[in-house]
Design an enzyme around this catalytic site. Structure first.
Site, PDB file in Angstrom:
ATOM      1  N   TYR A 167     -46.250  86.613  18.851  1.00 47.07           N
ATOM      2  CA  TYR A 167     -46.511  87.189  20.168  1.00 47.07           C
ATOM      3  C   TYR A 167     -47.991  87.492  20.391  1.00 47.07           C
ATOM      4  O   TYR A 167     -48.472  87.478  21.521  1.00 47.07           O
ATOM      5  CB  TYR A 167     -45.666  88.449  20.349  1.00 47.07           C
ATOM      6  CG  TYR A 167     -45.314  88.756  21.787  1.00 47.07           C
ATOM      7  CD1 TYR A 167     -44.846  87.764  22.648  1.00 47.07           C
ATOM      8  CD2 TYR A 167     -45.438  90.044  22.288  1.00 47.07           C
ATOM      9  CE1 TYR A 167     -44.516  88.038  23.952  1.00 47.07           C
ATOM     10  CE2 TYR A 167     -45.105  90.330  23.595  1.00 47.07           C
ATOM     11  CZ  TYR A 167     -44.650  89.331  24.426  1.00 47.07           C
ATOM     12  OH  TYR A 167     -44.330  89.613  25.727  1.00 47.07           O
TER      13      TYR A 167
ATOM     14  N   LYS B  13     -49.030  93.636  26.580  1.00 45.97           N
ATOM     15  CA  LYS B  13     -47.895  94.509  26.842  1.00 45.97           C
ATOM     16  C   LYS B  13     -48.203  95.959  26.461  1.00 45.97           C
ATOM     17  O   LYS B  13     -47.726  96.903  27.119  1.00 45.97           O
ATOM     18  CB  LYS B  13     -46.656  94.021  26.087  1.00 45.97           C
ATOM     19  CG  LYS B  13     -46.070  92.732  26.641  1.00 45.97           C
ATOM     20  CD  LYS B  13     -45.550  92.891  28.065  1.00 45.97           C
ATOM     21  CE  LYS B  13     -44.805  91.649  28.533  1.00 45.97           C
ATOM     22  NZ  LYS B  13     -44.340  91.756  29.930  1.00 45.97           N
TER      23      LYS B  13
END
Length: 264
Positions: A163, A170
Protein backbone atom coordinates in the site's frame (compact mmCIF):
# COMPACT_ATOMS: atom_id res chain seq x y z
CA UNK A 1 -26.80 -9.19 1.93
CA UNK A 2 -30.26 -8.03 0.97
CA UNK A 3 -31.01 -4.33 1.38
CA UNK A 4 -34.14 -3.26 3.18
CA UNK A 5 -36.02 -0.09 2.38
CA UNK A 6 -36.45 2.41 5.17
CA UNK A 7 -36.50 6.06 6.06
CA UNK A 8 -33.18 6.70 7.76
CA UNK A 9 -32.47 9.50 5.29
CA UNK A 10 -36.01 10.58 4.52
CA UNK A 11 -36.07 14.22 3.36
CA UNK A 12 -32.27 14.50 3.20
CA UNK A 13 -30.16 15.57 0.21
CA UNK A 14 -26.92 13.62 -0.10
CA UNK A 15 -23.94 14.16 -2.42
CA UNK A 16 -21.92 11.03 -3.14
CA UNK A 17 -18.61 11.63 -4.91
CA UNK A 18 -16.48 9.14 -6.79
CA UNK A 19 -19.18 6.89 -8.25
CA UNK A 20 -17.17 5.28 -11.02
CA UNK A 21 -18.37 1.69 -11.24
CA UNK A 22 -21.28 -0.35 -9.90
CA UNK A 23 -18.86 -2.43 -7.82
CA UNK A 24 -17.60 0.65 -5.99
CA UNK A 25 -18.37 1.51 -2.39
CA UNK A 26 -19.67 4.89 -3.56
CA UNK A 27 -22.24 3.22 -5.83
CA UNK A 28 -23.40 1.01 -2.95
CA UNK A 29 -23.72 4.08 -0.74
CA UNK A 30 -25.74 5.96 -3.36
CA UNK A 31 -28.05 2.97 -3.83
CA UNK A 32 -28.62 2.36 -0.11
CA UNK A 33 -29.08 6.07 0.55
CA UNK A 34 -31.85 6.15 -2.06
CA UNK A 35 -33.42 3.06 -0.52
CA UNK A 36 -33.41 4.91 2.81
CA UNK A 37 -35.32 7.85 1.38
CA UNK A 38 -32.56 10.29 0.39
CA UNK A 39 -32.44 12.50 -2.67
CA UNK A 40 -29.00 11.64 -4.03
CA UNK A 41 -26.63 13.51 -6.31
CA UNK A 42 -23.47 11.83 -7.57
CA UNK A 43 -20.32 13.26 -9.12
CA UNK A 44 -17.22 12.59 -11.15
CA UNK A 45 -15.17 14.45 -13.73
CA UNK A 46 -13.13 14.17 -16.89
CA UNK A 47 -13.28 10.95 -18.85
CA UNK A 48 -14.83 9.14 -15.89
CA UNK A 49 -17.86 11.44 -16.00
CA UNK A 50 -19.39 9.60 -18.96
CA UNK A 51 -18.92 6.29 -17.17
CA UNK A 52 -20.66 7.71 -14.11
CA UNK A 53 -23.55 8.96 -16.25
CA UNK A 54 -24.04 5.43 -17.59
CA UNK A 55 -23.65 3.79 -14.19
CA UNK A 56 -26.19 6.21 -12.68
CA UNK A 57 -28.91 4.47 -14.70
CA UNK A 58 -28.38 1.32 -12.62
CA UNK A 59 -29.44 3.03 -9.40
CA UNK A 60 -33.04 2.66 -8.17
CA UNK A 61 -33.68 6.28 -9.20
CA UNK A 62 -31.70 8.23 -11.79
CA UNK A 63 -29.79 10.91 -9.83
CA UNK A 64 -28.35 14.19 -11.08
CA UNK A 65 -24.70 13.73 -12.09
CA UNK A 66 -22.43 16.67 -11.30
CA UNK A 67 -19.05 17.35 -12.86
CA UNK A 68 -16.83 17.92 -9.84
CA UNK A 69 -13.04 17.76 -9.79
CA UNK A 70 -12.11 18.30 -6.14
CA UNK A 71 -8.67 19.58 -7.16
CA UNK A 72 -10.17 22.32 -9.35
CA UNK A 73 -11.01 25.55 -7.46
CA UNK A 74 -13.53 26.58 -10.12
CA UNK A 75 -15.43 23.32 -9.80
CA UNK A 76 -15.45 23.62 -6.01
CA UNK A 77 -16.67 27.22 -6.12
CA UNK A 78 -19.48 26.18 -8.46
CA UNK A 79 -20.74 23.34 -6.25
CA UNK A 80 -23.51 25.31 -4.46
CA UNK A 81 -24.86 26.59 -7.79
CA UNK A 82 -24.81 23.08 -9.30
CA UNK A 83 -26.72 21.64 -6.36
CA UNK A 84 -29.31 24.43 -6.48
CA UNK A 85 -29.70 23.98 -10.23
CA UNK A 86 -30.94 20.44 -9.64
CA UNK A 87 -32.66 20.73 -6.26
CA UNK A 88 -33.92 24.31 -6.16
CA UNK A 89 -32.73 27.67 -4.89
CA UNK A 90 -33.41 26.84 -1.26
CA UNK A 91 -31.70 23.43 -1.41
CA UNK A 92 -29.43 22.21 1.34
CA UNK A 93 -26.92 19.38 1.46
CA UNK A 94 -27.55 17.28 4.54
CA UNK A 95 -24.74 14.87 3.80
CA UNK A 96 -21.58 14.57 1.73
CA UNK A 97 -19.70 11.34 1.01
CA UNK A 98 -16.00 11.59 0.15
CA UNK A 99 -15.04 8.50 -1.85
CA UNK A 100 -12.03 9.87 -3.69
CA UNK A 101 -8.45 8.62 -3.78
CA UNK A 102 -5.65 8.25 -6.28
CA UNK A 103 -2.02 7.25 -6.25
CA UNK A 104 0.03 6.34 -9.32
CA UNK A 105 0.23 2.53 -9.05
CA UNK A 106 3.45 2.41 -11.05
CA UNK A 107 5.41 4.71 -8.73
CA UNK A 108 3.68 4.76 -5.34
CA UNK A 109 2.34 1.23 -4.78
CA UNK A 110 3.53 -2.34 -4.87
CA UNK A 111 6.82 -1.94 -2.98
CA UNK A 112 7.92 1.43 -4.38
CA UNK A 113 7.88 3.34 -1.10
CA UNK A 114 11.58 4.25 -1.07
CA UNK A 115 11.52 5.32 -4.72
CA UNK A 116 8.22 7.22 -4.75
CA UNK A 117 8.80 10.66 -6.35
CA UNK A 118 7.52 13.76 -4.59
CA UNK A 119 5.45 14.93 -7.57
CA UNK A 120 3.37 11.74 -7.45
CA UNK A 121 3.24 11.74 -3.65
CA UNK A 122 1.99 15.34 -3.67
CA UNK A 123 -0.74 14.43 -6.14
CA UNK A 124 -1.81 11.44 -4.01
CA UNK A 125 -2.00 13.56 -0.87
CA UNK A 126 -3.95 16.32 -2.62
CA UNK A 127 -6.47 13.99 -4.24
CA UNK A 128 -6.82 11.53 -1.36
CA UNK A 129 -6.52 13.72 1.77
CA UNK A 130 -6.53 17.48 1.14
CA UNK A 131 -9.61 17.03 -1.04
CA UNK A 132 -11.66 16.15 2.04
CA UNK A 133 -11.04 19.66 3.35
CA UNK A 134 -11.65 21.17 -0.09
CA UNK A 135 -14.95 19.34 -0.47
CA UNK A 136 -16.07 20.21 3.05
CA UNK A 137 -15.37 23.91 2.52
CA UNK A 138 -17.17 23.87 -0.84
CA UNK A 139 -20.24 22.15 0.63
CA UNK A 140 -20.34 24.12 3.90
CA UNK A 141 -22.53 26.99 2.60
CA UNK A 142 -25.23 24.41 1.82
CA UNK A 143 -24.97 22.37 5.01
CA UNK A 144 -27.34 22.97 7.92
CA UNK A 145 -26.67 22.13 11.54
CA UNK A 146 -26.97 18.38 11.81
CA UNK A 147 -25.18 17.87 8.51
CA UNK A 148 -22.77 14.99 8.11
CA UNK A 149 -19.60 14.44 6.09
CA UNK A 150 -18.40 10.85 5.76
CA UNK A 151 -15.18 9.71 4.09
CA UNK A 152 -13.76 6.30 3.27
CA UNK A 153 -10.37 5.14 4.46
CA UNK A 154 -8.24 2.02 4.77
CA UNK A 155 -6.78 1.73 8.27
CA UNK A 156 -3.67 3.95 8.27
CA UNK A 157 -2.45 3.13 11.78
CA UNK A 158 -0.11 0.43 10.43
CA UNK A 159 2.08 -0.19 7.38
CA UNK A 160 0.48 -2.60 4.90
CA UNK A 161 2.18 -4.71 2.22
CA UNK A 162 2.06 -3.01 -1.18
CA UNK A 163 0.00 0.00 0.00
CA UNK A 164 3.04 2.24 0.49
CA UNK A 165 2.39 5.95 -0.22
CA UNK A 166 -1.37 5.46 -0.38
CA UNK A 167 -1.11 4.46 3.25
CA UNK A 168 0.57 7.79 3.96
CA UNK A 169 -2.17 9.59 2.03
CA UNK A 170 -4.84 7.77 4.03
CA UNK A 171 -3.08 8.77 7.24
CA UNK A 172 -3.36 12.34 6.02
CA UNK A 173 -7.05 11.79 5.30
CA UNK A 174 -7.66 10.48 8.80
CA UNK A 175 -5.87 13.42 10.40
CA UNK A 176 -7.73 15.86 8.13
CA UNK A 177 -11.06 14.40 9.25
CA UNK A 178 -10.21 15.06 12.90
CA UNK A 179 -9.29 18.69 12.28
CA UNK A 180 -12.43 19.16 10.22
CA UNK A 181 -14.46 17.66 13.07
CA UNK A 182 -12.88 20.25 15.37
CA UNK A 183 -13.54 23.22 13.10
CA UNK A 184 -16.99 22.27 11.77
CA UNK A 185 -18.39 20.91 15.01
CA UNK A 186 -19.38 24.36 16.34
CA UNK A 187 -21.58 24.69 13.22
CA UNK A 188 -23.28 21.38 14.00
CA UNK A 189 -21.56 19.51 11.15
CA UNK A 190 -20.19 16.06 11.91
CA UNK A 191 -17.14 14.56 10.15
CA UNK A 192 -16.43 10.84 10.35
CA UNK A 193 -14.70 8.10 8.38
CA UNK A 194 -15.50 4.48 7.64
CA UNK A 195 -12.53 2.13 7.41
CA UNK A 196 -13.47 -0.82 5.24
CA UNK A 197 -11.64 -4.08 4.82
CA UNK A 198 -10.21 -4.92 1.39
CA UNK A 199 -12.95 -4.92 -1.24
CA UNK A 200 -12.47 -6.07 -4.81
CA UNK A 201 -13.38 -2.74 -6.39
CA UNK A 202 -11.99 -1.33 -9.62
CA UNK A 203 -9.62 0.89 -7.61
CA UNK A 204 -8.38 -2.04 -5.53
CA UNK A 205 -7.56 -4.08 -8.60
CA UNK A 206 -5.05 -1.38 -9.60
CA UNK A 207 -3.03 -1.97 -6.43
CA UNK A 208 -0.08 -4.31 -7.07
CA UNK A 209 -0.05 -7.03 -4.42
CA UNK A 210 -3.65 -6.41 -3.35
CA UNK A 211 -4.16 -10.16 -3.14
CA UNK A 212 -1.78 -10.28 -0.17
CA UNK A 213 -4.13 -8.01 1.79
CA UNK A 214 -7.14 -10.12 0.86
CA UNK A 215 -5.41 -13.28 2.08
CA UNK A 216 -4.88 -11.78 5.55
CA UNK A 217 -8.59 -11.23 6.04
CA UNK A 218 -9.44 -14.85 5.23
CA UNK A 219 -7.80 -16.14 8.41
CA UNK A 220 -7.91 -13.18 10.82
CA UNK A 221 -11.32 -11.52 10.53
CA UNK A 222 -13.42 -13.13 13.30
CA UNK A 223 -16.71 -12.37 11.53
CA UNK A 224 -15.30 -13.47 8.19
CA UNK A 225 -15.02 -11.13 5.24
CA UNK A 226 -16.62 -11.09 1.80
CA UNK A 227 -14.39 -8.96 -0.41
CA UNK A 228 -17.12 -8.63 -3.04
CA UNK A 229 -19.86 -7.29 -0.72
CA UNK A 230 -19.84 -3.49 -0.48
CA UNK A 231 -23.17 -3.22 1.29
CA UNK A 232 -21.96 -3.53 4.92
CA UNK A 233 -19.69 -0.55 4.30
CA UNK A 234 -22.51 1.36 2.60
CA UNK A 235 -24.79 0.72 5.56
CA UNK A 236 -22.23 2.16 7.96
CA UNK A 237 -21.83 5.27 5.80
CA UNK A 238 -25.59 5.77 5.63
CA UNK A 239 -25.92 5.31 9.39
CA UNK A 240 -23.37 8.09 9.92
CA UNK A 241 -25.20 10.30 7.41
CA UNK A 242 -28.43 9.78 9.33
CA UNK A 243 -29.55 11.28 12.64
CA UNK A 244 -28.67 8.10 14.54
CA UNK A 245 -25.27 9.47 15.63
CA UNK A 246 -25.94 13.10 16.60
CA UNK A 247 -23.00 13.32 19.02
CA UNK A 248 -20.39 11.37 17.05
CA UNK A 249 -17.66 13.21 15.15
CA UNK A 250 -13.96 12.72 14.51
CA UNK A 251 -14.56 8.97 14.59
CA UNK A 252 -13.33 6.10 12.40
CA UNK A 253 -15.83 3.25 12.20
CA UNK A 254 -14.27 -0.05 11.15
CA UNK A 255 -16.25 -2.29 8.82
CA UNK A 256 -13.74 -5.07 8.37
CA UNK A 257 -15.13 -8.19 10.01
CA UNK A 258 -13.25 -7.32 13.21
CA UNK A 259 -9.80 -7.66 11.62
CA UNK A 260 -8.52 -4.38 13.13
CA UNK A 261 -9.05 -5.65 16.70
CA UNK A 262 -7.05 -8.86 16.30
CA UNK A 263 -3.38 -9.40 17.14
CA UNK A 264 -2.07 -12.39 15.21
Amino acid sequence: MTATKGNLLEGKNILVTGVTHDTSIAFAVARFAQEQGATVLISNFGRALRITQRIAKRLPELPPVLELDVTDPEHLAALPAMVREHLGEDATLDGVVHSIAYGNPETLLGGNFLEGPWEDVAQAVQVSAFSLKSLAVAARPLMPAGGSIVGLTFDATVAWPAYDWMGVAKAGLESTSRYLARDLGPQGIRVNLVSAGPLRTLAAKAIPGFGDLEDMWKTRAPLGWDNTDTEPTARAVVALLSDLFPATTGEIVHVDGGFHAMGA
